[in-house]
Design a protein around this motif. Structure first.
Motif, mmCIF file in Angstrom:
data_model
loop_
_atom_site.group_PDB
_atom_site.id
_atom_site.type_symbol
_atom_site.label_atom_id
_atom_site.label_comp_id
_atom_site.label_asym_id
_atom_site.label_seq_id
_atom_site.Cartn_x
_atom_site.Cartn_y
_atom_site.Cartn_z
ATOM 1 N N ASN A 206 0.831 -1.201 0.000
ATOM 2 C CA ASN A 206 0.000 0.000 0.000
ATOM 3 C C ASN A 206 0.864 1.249 0.000
ATOM 4 O OD1 ASN A 206 -2.921 -1.041 0.483
ATOM 5 N ND2 ASN A 206 -1.673 -2.179 1.943
ATOM 6 N N LEU A 207 0.841 1.974 -1.113
ATOM 7 C CA LEU A 207 1.574 3.226 -1.247
ATOM 8 C C LEU A 207 0.596 4.392 -1.226
ATOM 9 C CD1 LEU A 207 4.246 2.469 -3.983
ATOM 10 C CD2 LEU A 207 4.720 3.378 -1.723
ATOM 11 N N ASN A 208 0.992 5.465 -0.558
ATOM 12 C CA ASN A 208 0.152 6.661 -0.483
ATOM 13 C C ASN A 208 0.837 7.842 -1.149
ATOM 14 O OD1 ASN A 208 -1.934 5.436 1.185
ATOM 15 N ND2 ASN A 208 -0.408 5.442 2.821
ATOM 16 N N TYR A 228 -2.138 1.584 -5.112
ATOM 17 C CA TYR A 228 -1.516 2.895 -5.239
ATOM 18 C C TYR A 228 -2.207 3.613 -6.391
ATOM 19 C CZ TYR A 228 2.314 6.328 -5.941
ATOM 20 O OH TYR A 228 3.065 7.460 -6.063
ATOM 21 N N ILE A 230 -1.540 4.985 -9.162
ATOM 22 C CA ILE A 230 -0.360 5.045 -10.027
ATOM 23 C C ILE A 230 -0.729 5.496 -11.436
ATOM 24 C CG2 ILE A 230 0.965 3.332 -8.754
ATOM 25 C CD1 ILE A 230 0.086 1.259 -10.767
#
Length: 297
Positions: A206-208, A228, A230
């Motif tokens: 999980n990227l924020n 994400y 993206i």
């Protein structure tokens, strides 16, 4: 008293042949600054502190350093190592999985790894904790991180929970070192992707928007899920595809692409086994029905 204390097996003996069975007693408490402890080539098992308190094998609360080399920790009650204040160095050590969430490690100051290590039980990094990995490390349980962890070794992790900082860093002394993830990396963490991270099957990364993904950082999807937004990243990739370049993929799923401005791309995204590329819509009408439906919305 202060000073340096050694606890080790006879020369040349392996850890599994030299066993200290604590028989439900605690082992080492370091409460005086400058009292360093080195343990090597031993198995320590069945330790217990007080009324099932943390730190059954090592309780460190001083400006001191504990070094474990070639050690096996097994079936110790609660946290086998509780580093409240001090430095713990772990080299070529095995922390066996134990029932009832026992034999874990709790770090609230500094913990470093070297060599080849197996952490079969949980590792908890508290708010003031700093963990730096080097060498080859396997974490078989989810790491609870509310402090700061820098993965600069060749690390295999099952997942990371908590709200701390995680850095997947380059290692100049070992350029091939990278991290492999097989579980969930929580969205609440602050992530710094500065090196290669491989997401294996069953993983979820999980990227924020506030996270950091440098030019040297890369994420390889090998059956994992990248959560994400993206859209900007993928649009840049698609521009490369329009120039005839391709990108290899493994079986995986990418979430967060709903925001892509598909109208900017007059070509179809053609997906085949383990790869995708761009091609003219007119050439693949029968293959891109779903994509045409998307354009029509």
């Amino acid at each position: 008293t202060d000073g340096l204390f050694y606890v080790k097996s006879a020369s040349g003996r392996d850890a599994y042949k030299s066993i200290i069975d604590a028989d439900r007693h605690s082992m080492f408490e370091l409460l005086t600054d400058g009292t360093d402890l080195r343990i090597s080539n031993l198995t320590i098992q069945n330790a217990r502190k007080g009324n099932n308190e943390d730190g059954s094998v090592i309780f460190l609360n001083s400006d001191s350093t504990v070094t474990l080399t070639g050690v096996i920790l097994s079936e110790n009650i609660k946290a086998a190592i509780y580093n409240l204040r001090g430095v713990v160095n772990i080299t070529d050590t095995t922390v066996n999985n134990a029932s009832n969430s026992y034999n874990i490690i709790i770090n609230n100051d500094r913990l470093n790894t070297f060599g080849t290590n197996l952490f079969g039980s949980a590792v908890k990094n508290d708010t003031s904790g700093v963990i730096v990995t080097k060498g080859k490390n396997t974490f078989e349980k989810t790491i609870a991180n509310d402090g700061r962890i820098t993965f600069s070794g060749d690390d295999t992790i099952s997942g990371i929970s908590g709200s701390g900082v995680v850095i997947f860093a380059e290692n100049s002394s070992d350029p091939e070192a990278a991290t492999s993830v097989s579980g969930t990396v929580a969205a609440e963490l602050e992530l710094h992707v500065e090196n290669q991270v491989t997401l294996k099957e069953g993983s979820e990364f999980n990227l924020n928007a506030g996270d950091f993904w440098t030019d040297k950082g890369s994420i390889i999807l090998d059956g994992g899920v990248l959560n994400y937004d993206i859209s900007e990243t993928l649009q840049n990739l698609f521009r490369k595809f329009k120039d005839g370049k391709t990108m290899q993929l493994y079986n995986n799923e990418i979430k967060g692409i709903a925001a892509i401005d598909w109208k900017e791309f007059p070509q179809a995204l053609i997906v085949s086994e383990k790869s995708f590329q761009c091609g003219l819509i007119a050439d693949r009408l029968t293959d891109i029905k779903s994509l045409l439906e998307l354009f029509a919305k």
